[in-house]
Design a protein around this motif. Sequence first.
Motif, PDB file in Angstrom:
ATOM      1  N   PHE A 194      -6.431   9.434  -4.155  1.00 47.07           N
ATOM      2  CA  PHE A 194      -7.084   8.265  -4.747  1.00 47.07           C
ATOM      3  C   PHE A 194      -7.611   8.568  -6.148  1.00 47.07           C
ATOM      4  N   LEU A 252      -8.329  -1.083  -3.210  1.00 48.65           N
ATOM      5  CA  LEU A 252      -9.430  -1.442  -2.320  1.00 48.65           C
ATOM      6  C   LEU A 252      -9.237  -2.877  -1.824  1.00 48.65           C
ATOM      7  N   TYR A 297      -6.555  -3.010   0.863  1.00 44.11           N
ATOM      8  CA  TYR A 297      -7.113  -2.530   2.128  1.00 44.11           C
ATOM      9  C   TYR A 297      -7.984  -3.608   2.776  1.00 44.11           C
ATOM     10  N   VAL A 331       0.840  -1.201   0.000  1.00 46.19           N
ATOM     11  CA  VAL A 331       0.000   0.000   0.000  1.00 46.19           C
ATOM     12  C   VAL A 331       0.872   1.248   0.000  1.00 46.19           C
ATOM     13  N   PHE A 350     -10.084   4.765   5.141  1.00 47.81           N
ATOM     14  CA  PHE A 350     -10.163   4.687   3.679  1.00 47.81           C
ATOM     15  C   PHE A 350     -11.600   4.712   3.184  1.00 47.81           C
ATOM     16  N   LEU A 381      -6.123   9.387   2.763  1.00 45.66           N
ATOM     17  CA  LEU A 381      -6.152   7.965   2.407  1.00 45.66           C
ATOM     18  C   LEU A 381      -5.008   7.292   3.162  1.00 45.66           C
ATOM     19  N   PRO A 382      -5.300   6.317   4.019  1.00 48.93           N
ATOM     20  CA  PRO A 382      -4.260   5.785   4.906  1.00 48.93           C
ATOM     21  C   PRO A 382      -3.105   5.151   4.124  1.00 48.93           C
ATOM     22  N   ASN A 396     -12.545   8.393   3.136  1.00 46.66           N
ATOM     23  CA  ASN A 396     -11.809   9.091   2.081  1.00 46.66           C
ATOM     24  C   ASN A 396     -12.347   8.731   0.696  1.00 46.66           C
ATOM     25  N   MET A 397     -12.551   7.420   0.463  1.00 41.28           N
ATOM     26  CA  MET A 397     -13.012   7.017  -0.871  1.00 41.28           C
ATOM     27  C   MET A 397     -14.435   7.499  -1.127  1.00 41.28           C
ATOM     28  N   SER A 443      -1.757   8.811   1.163  1.00 35.13           N
ATOM     29  CA  SER A 443      -1.690  10.272   1.172  1.00 35.13           C
ATOM     30  C   SER A 443      -0.388  10.736   1.787  1.00 35.13           C
TER      31      SER A 443
END
Lengths: 382, 648
Positions: free
Chosen positions: A279, A295, A298, A32, A332, A350-351, A335-336, A354
């Motif tokens: 993202f 995704l 995550y 990630v 996330f 975004l973990p 954020n998404m 970002s």
Amino acid sequence: MSYLEYTVKSTPTGLRKVFYMNWALTVLLMSVAGVGFLMLYSVAGGSFTPWAEPQMKRFALGLAVMMFVAMVPIWFWRNMAVVAYLISIILLISVEFFGTVGMGAQRWIDIGFMRLQPSELMKITLVMLLAAYYDWLPGNKTSRPFWVLIPVIMILFPTFLVLRQPDLGTSILLMAAGGGLMFLAGVHWAYFAAVIAAGVGLVTAVFQSRGTEWQLLKNYQYRRIDTFLDPSSDPLGAGYHITQSKIALGSGGWTGRGFMQGTQSRLNFLPEKHTDFIFTTLAEEFGFVGGFSLLGLYSLIILFCITTALATKDRFSSLVTLGISINFFLFFAVNMSMVMGLAPVVGVPLPMVSYGGSAMLVLMVAFGLVQSAHIHRPRLGS
Amino acid sequence: MKRPPRDVEGAHRKLSRRALLLGGMQAAFIGGLAMRMRYMQVDQADQFRLLAEENRVNIRLIPPTRGEVFDRNGAILGQNIPLYRIIIVREDAGDLDKVIGDLSKLVALDPEDVERARTEMRRSPPFLPITLAERVTWDDISKVAVNAPALPGITPEVGLTRVYPQGPDFAHVLGYVGPVSDYDLSQIDDPEPVLRIPRFQIGKVGVEAKRERQLRGKAGAKRVEVNATGRVMRELDRREGQQGADLQLSVDATLQEYVQARLGNESASAVVIDCETGDLRAISSAPSFDPNLFVRGISVADYRSLTEDPYRPLANKSVQGTYPPGSTFKMITALAALESGIVGPDDTVYCPGYLEVSSRRFHCWKRGGHGRIDLLNSLKRSCDVYYYDVALKVGIDRISAMAQKFGLGVRHDLPMSAVASGLAPNRDWKSRVHGQDWLVGDTANASIGQGFMLASPLQLAVMTARLATGRSVTPRLVKSIDGVEQATGAGETIDVNENNLRKLRRAMFSVSNDRRGTAYGSRIIDDAFRLAGKTGTSQVRNITAAERAAGVIRNADLPWERRDHALFVCFAPYDDPKYAVSVVVEHGGGGSKAAAPVARDIMLQALFGGTPPIEAYPRKDRGRIEAQQERMKRERRPRARTDGKDRA
């Protein structure tokens, strides 16, 4: 089962602990973070500066911190929970006095080599405190009103401090994570039903109070909600972010426009393209395939956390691991949802992807706790 | 402190159950996110891709170069000249005050311009070039260029602007251009995007306006990639536009200049038409104005002095002004009479100085009357009673129809502003417009070109050309567009008896060649270029019976605006008509004195293609004419400067 009953002999010691880490989780985290480096390199127009290189350094530091936290037995962290929580509270209060104003809010303290965002720290220490609390609390008292009130205060006090900064996004995240932990700990579902009902009432109150003297949110927060509800109402003003973000994301198509070929991010149509909206750059340049892959990564991290939590018989370990996974998920998911136009713009990064030091470091500490729980899980029969 | 194992086991089971529940909810949410992503990126991808392109790609117009205008010999009338500007780019300038200060030491800057540029800079992104000074001289531009290293962010730039080197001579024909106004845009149904370019010039009046489409050309366009702040990143592709077409007018610049000078300071107009092709060799209106003032943006004071001038310099009198044609109309009345067969060329009318028409006296200009008079003499001496008499016999409808055949009361389609159609009235017209019956008195008035009758100098010239050739000559102003010759206006033969026309031409010849003719003083001596014409003096006031009894007041004793208009129409050479000329001098007095000499001079100038030999003039006038030629040579107005160094 409590840590006092651990068969200490059977837990690994010394450097051997490294072999007992959850390496799959570590590799996932590195992947990630790798996606993050790639995107930061891309949004800088094919350059390691100004974002990708510092981010890599921070991640290296983060890995070291995670290792360190992982090596320390989980019962030590359990004992430290109250102290850590109090430190976070003190830091949050001190932000009021020494905080640096960024984007209209007091959010961080400059501590020399990095900017510390106490609200980020709070997310972890709150989880630790609640986990320790429910580890200590006898099961039959869990749903008693008094014993429910205590964690509620533990949650609401820092939430209130964060809201004062003002940072609506993080305060909602704190409440959601705390509530999730209480739910996991087995608090009676009726409390949650009541809270949800109250929440609906509060939302109504928030909108009803608008424009009156006692309105509950700041004007800019109302505007963000308006913009979220109808981005086209103000396409060049506040709705600009959401509109441009959706355009970038949608124009990616199946496979994207190619690495460093995203016109929306390259030509600066995207706001905050290296932080909250990173993202969209990924989705623009690598399309549905790229976005879906992240995704998936995550989801795997969440899955590993849940299996780790279910595998251990230690209540604190389980609760901390699940609490961290909830936090991570909220990160996330919010954020998404935000960049896809499903949630208002609340400023949640975004973990691991970002750009930003303190959020990543805090997350690495958190995963250190997960690793520690994994390494020091009680092993029966020896 | 040990807890019962059952309790511990139960709590753990509960935790697992709730963890799985929460995990399921998370999975559902992640699934929802994935579906949303799929919906946006797969189902709506095309739509968002389009929006992204719209964001990224900007279309910039490349303004076309306006076509230029030439006279029939290639002399330039409307020209594009380079216009130098000083441009500043804020982000390159660094210290704005210092740079502007340094620049003002080199070049005189208008503080108003600088202030305007500063406000503009504050409003626009830093990379956008802002005009600091316009219409800068070449010297100033070279100073800026030489000192470029000391003036960061400042660049000289060259554009194009319109200049009319002939100045006032073609102001009414060509008109002028100016920046597009909101009013202009509101007048156009679907304005081309190029019109919205700042400082883009379009034709406002005259040929510039009426042939705007050809002169403007087509704008090109380039597609550029821009970033969110509008900065151009690169050019994607470009489509070249089409330059405006060059126009060649039928007008002869040297003749036009002469005509304008000959009209001088009178409020007058003159038209020279080529009898063979209908080409307008000169079409001028005096006094005139400098169209270059309008291109630059005319000052309020200058504009007021133009609009408040009683001689109306802005009016294009040659096509826009309509006057009672007076006696110049008598050929039409005579021709209508001859064509009807009611009146023969040798039939005579007795002129006692007046004619009683329904108990009202219509006077002849000659108080004592002309006695018994026939067609030739009536035209030569301009007897009014003859025309009253034949007109009453023939009737207004025949006269009106004949007038229209000869181009009166008909709008000639010329690319000039406000081309008037004049009026050749008949019964039908009067009942339609005034709701009244036509009276015999109206016919009497119309027969000598008074009353309702109105014609422009252009129409009078066309009428004369048609009388001279027997063909329905139509005026032509645009000779060729981008080298493509336009249809000439030679016209079809008019359906009238050639013998009758010949009689009229003979009568017109006698007007200016017979000792008793009204324009004998303005004859041409050269046998090859004999002039045939007709004077006209049209009243702008009613002469009352009392005034007539007391003796008509002489024109010179009247205030200017109540004096008669002086008119003269003519063609030459008599045997082989080449040109027809009409001259109208507003409130000039008698046609034979005020208009005929001017027309004769213009005609000679046209026939000889320059200053005519003095032998063409009557012997006794030669001294005066020579003096006049000398004076005009001296007074020839300086031409408008064309070098663009005119920073006003």
